[in-house]
Design a protein around this motif. Structure first.
Motif, mmCIF file in Angstrom:
data_model
loop_
_atom_site.group_PDB
_atom_site.id
_atom_site.type_symbol
_atom_site.label_atom_id
_atom_site.label_comp_id
_atom_site.label_asym_id
_atom_site.label_seq_id
_atom_site.Cartn_x
_atom_site.Cartn_y
_atom_site.Cartn_z
ATOM 1 N N HIS A 1 0.835 -1.196 0.000
ATOM 2 C CA HIS A 1 0.000 0.000 0.000
ATOM 3 C C HIS A 1 0.874 1.252 0.000
ATOM 4 O O HIS A 1 0.586 2.225 -0.710
ATOM 5 C CB HIS A 1 -0.910 0.021 1.232
ATOM 6 N N THR A 2 1.953 1.229 0.782
ATOM 7 C CA THR A 2 2.863 2.370 0.812
ATOM 8 C C THR A 2 3.465 2.601 -0.565
ATOM 9 O O THR A 2 3.577 3.744 -1.025
ATOM 10 C CB THR A 2 3.985 2.137 1.840
ATOM 11 N N ALA A 3 3.847 1.519 -1.239
ATOM 12 C CA ALA A 3 4.417 1.631 -2.578
ATOM 13 C C ALA A 3 3.397 2.209 -3.556
ATOM 14 O O ALA A 3 3.736 3.057 -4.402
ATOM 15 C CB ALA A 3 4.903 0.262 -3.058
ATOM 16 N N ARG A 4 2.151 1.771 -3.450
ATOM 17 C CA ARG A 4 1.116 2.301 -4.347
ATOM 18 C C ARG A 4 0.872 3.776 -4.070
ATOM 19 O O ARG A 4 0.681 4.574 -5.004
ATOM 20 C CB ARG A 4 -0.187 1.507 -4.173
ATOM 21 N N TYR A 5 0.852 4.157 -2.796
ATOM 22 C CA TYR A 5 0.697 5.576 -2.470
ATOM 23 C C TYR A 5 1.837 6.388 -3.066
ATOM 24 O O TYR A 5 1.622 7.469 -3.629
ATOM 25 C CB TYR A 5 0.658 5.773 -0.950
ATOM 26 N N ALA A 6 3.061 5.880 -2.925
ATOM 27 C CA ALA A 6 4.222 6.593 -3.457
ATOM 28 C C ALA A 6 4.101 6.761 -4.966
ATOM 29 O O ALA A 6 4.424 7.821 -5.523
ATOM 30 C CB ALA A 6 5.508 5.855 -3.103
ATOM 31 N N TRP A 7 3.651 5.719 -5.633
ATOM 32 C CA TRP A 7 3.484 5.784 -7.087
ATOM 33 C C TRP A 7 2.438 6.832 -7.453
ATOM 34 O O TRP A 7 2.649 7.643 -8.368
ATOM 35 C CB TRP A 7 3.070 4.407 -7.606
ATOM 36 N N LYS A 8 1.309 6.849 -6.743
ATOM 37 C CA LYS A 8 0.266 7.837 -7.013
ATOM 38 C C LYS A 8 0.747 9.253 -6.705
ATOM 39 O O LYS A 8 0.302 10.222 -7.329
ATOM 40 C CB LYS A 8 -0.984 7.521 -6.185
ATOM 41 N N GLN A 9 1.642 9.361 -5.744
ATOM 42 C CA GLN A 9 2.183 10.666 -5.360
ATOM 43 C C GLN A 9 3.360 11.085 -6.244
ATOM 44 O O GLN A 9 3.956 12.135 -6.026
ATOM 45 C CB GLN A 9 2.626 10.627 -3.894
ATOM 46 N N LYS A 10 3.677 10.212 -7.228
ATOM 47 C CA LYS A 10 4.764 10.480 -8.171
ATOM 48 C C LYS A 10 6.115 10.586 -7.458
ATOM 49 O O LYS A 10 6.961 11.413 -7.809
ATOM 50 C CB LYS A 10 4.478 11.730 -9.002
ATOM 51 N N LYS A 11 6.292 9.739 -6.455
ATOM 52 C CA LYS A 11 7.564 9.681 -5.737
ATOM 53 C C LYS A 11 8.453 8.592 -6.338
ATOM 54 O O LYS A 11 7.975 7.542 -6.742
ATOM 55 C CB LYS A 11 7.337 9.376 -4.248
ATOM 56 N N LYS A 12 9.732 8.850 -6.380
ATOM 57 C CA LYS A 12 10.701 7.853 -6.840
ATOM 58 C C LYS A 12 10.738 6.705 -5.835
ATOM 59 O O LYS A 12 10.797 6.934 -4.615
ATOM 60 C CB LYS A 12 12.080 8.492 -6.953
ATOM 61 N N ILE A 13 10.712 5.474 -6.314
ATOM 62 C CA ILE A 13 10.743 4.299 -5.448
ATOM 63 C C ILE A 13 12.054 3.552 -5.671
ATOM 64 O O ILE A 13 12.370 3.137 -6.788
ATOM 65 C CB ILE A 13 9.557 3.364 -5.736
ATOM 66 N N PHE A 14 12.842 3.406 -4.585
ATOM 67 C CA PHE A 14 14.087 2.647 -4.640
ATOM 68 C C PHE A 14 13.911 1.321 -3.902
ATOM 69 O O PHE A 14 13.279 1.268 -2.845
ATOM 70 C CB PHE A 14 15.230 3.443 -3.986
ATOM 71 N N CYS A 15 14.485 0.263 -4.448
ATOM 72 C CA CYS A 15 14.363 -1.065 -3.859
ATOM 73 C C CYS A 15 15.744 -1.691 -3.676
ATOM 74 O O CYS A 15 16.610 -1.553 -4.550
ATOM 75 C CB CYS A 15 13.549 -1.990 -4.764
ATOM 76 N N PHE A 16 15.940 -2.370 -2.538
ATOM 77 C CA PHE A 16 17.119 -3.203 -2.414
ATOM 78 C C PHE A 16 17.019 -4.317 -3.451
ATOM 79 O O PHE A 16 15.916 -4.742 -3.823
ATOM 80 C CB PHE A 16 17.206 -3.815 -1.017
ATOM 81 N N ASP A 17 18.171 -4.800 -3.911
ATOM 82 C CA ASP A 17 18.213 -5.838 -4.951
ATOM 83 C C ASP A 17 18.171 -7.215 -4.290
ATOM 84 O O ASP A 17 19.199 -7.757 -3.876
ATOM 85 C CB ASP A 17 19.485 -5.674 -5.785
#
Length: 301
Positions: free
Chosen positions: A255-271
């Motif tokens: 849900h946090t990731a979806r909110y970030a996407w809707k907010q047009k925030k850059k999402i970084f992920c560990f590999d």
């Protein structure tokens, strides 16, 4: 009449009373933008009809039914008094969406909070470059170690962190940032006056002692599953980007990731191969985190 509610003739306290009474957010917005503290005191004393009849404030029929119910009004004043006394004792401040110093990153997100309760160093919130961090409550040892090293670099490079004070990823982020003397914000899923989980009260105190901030849009002890989901939009909203160390594809962090996407925030992920990380990377919504320079690049444009 009950007058001790009006601590220090604070306009936001009156708005809080009306909010607690149940007055609609559109009506509260018009009241905040058009009335002064003396006007709100008149409404508090029972003269709301002056503003309704003049059409200055378009109270809805539901608003009218609430504010003309004397039993309900008296009860709401008593309850609001109790809350405000607790806020005063615990140095909790009420912030309204239209305040000049409302969190700037929350002003333009979808469904922004109308009202926030804050405790701690609020003045630094709008001045700090913040990295939101969310992830698994059962984070693996290897990703826990990587996250800890990342938080050290975040603090060394004068960034702050935002997380939810939950087990695993959150508490590592909030607690380590505070321990290192960095600025950290913990967004609570329940009342600003209580810590969830209660086992992290010591860490919450540590955050306050280190000059950090506790923040919530809730003030009652009623906590529902929905609280945990909706508060995630504030975690992602406060950050200039979102960092995801590890998560399952079916988890609250999605849900946090979806909110970030809707907010047009850059999402970084560990590999790594956690199911949530794979899902986000495969969707093209996330970028593999490599080094602290990726955060710095966000502020160069």
């Amino acid at each position: 009449m009950i007058h001790n509610m009006i601590l220090y003739e604070n306009k936001n306290n009156y708005i809080f009373w009306l909010y607690h009474l149940g007055i609609s957010i559109p009506t509260l917005s018009i009241i905040y933008l058009n009335l002064e503290c003396n006007d709100l005191k008149r409404i508090y004393d029972g003269h709301f009809a002056d503003y309704y009849m003049s059409r200055l404030i378009p109270f809805t029929q539901k608003d009218i039914s609430l504010i003309t119910n004397q039993d309900l009004v008296i009860k709401s004043k008593q309850e609001t008094n109790n809350f405000l006394k607790k806020f005063n004792d615990n140095k909790v401040i009420i912030k309204i969406y239209f305040d000049d110093d409302f969190p700037k990153h929350l002003l333009h997100i979808p469904n922004p909070p109308f009202l926030l309760f804050v405790r701690g160093n609020y003045h630094k919130l709008n001045e700090t470059k913040l990295i939101a961090v969310a992830g698994s409550r059962q984070i693996s040892d290897i990703n826990s170690d990587i996250l800890s090293r990342t938080v050290v670099n975040i603090v060394k490079n004068n960034f702050g962190t935002v997380s939810g004070l939950a087990y695993g990823t959150d508490i590592i982020t909030n607690s380590l940032t505070a321990k290192l003397g960095g600025y950290t914000v913990a967004v609570l899923p329940g009342s600003i006056l209580s810590i969830i989980p209660s086992a992290h009260k010591q860490q919450a105190d540590q955050i306050l002692d280190s000059g950090g901030l506790l923040i919530s849009e809730f003030y009652t002890t009623n906590v529902s599953r929905k609280n945990f989901i909706t508060r995630n939009r504030i975690i992602s909203g406060l950050g200039d980007c979102l960092l995801l160390p590890e998560l399952r594809s079916r988890s609250g962090t999605m849900h946090t990731a979806r909110y970030a996407w809707k907010q047009k925030k850059k999402i970084f992920c560990f590999d790594n191969q956690s199911s949530g990380i794979k899902k986000i990377l495969n969707s093209g919504q996330g970028t593999i985190y490599k080094n602290i320079g990726q955060f710095a690049e966000l502020y160069e444009n």
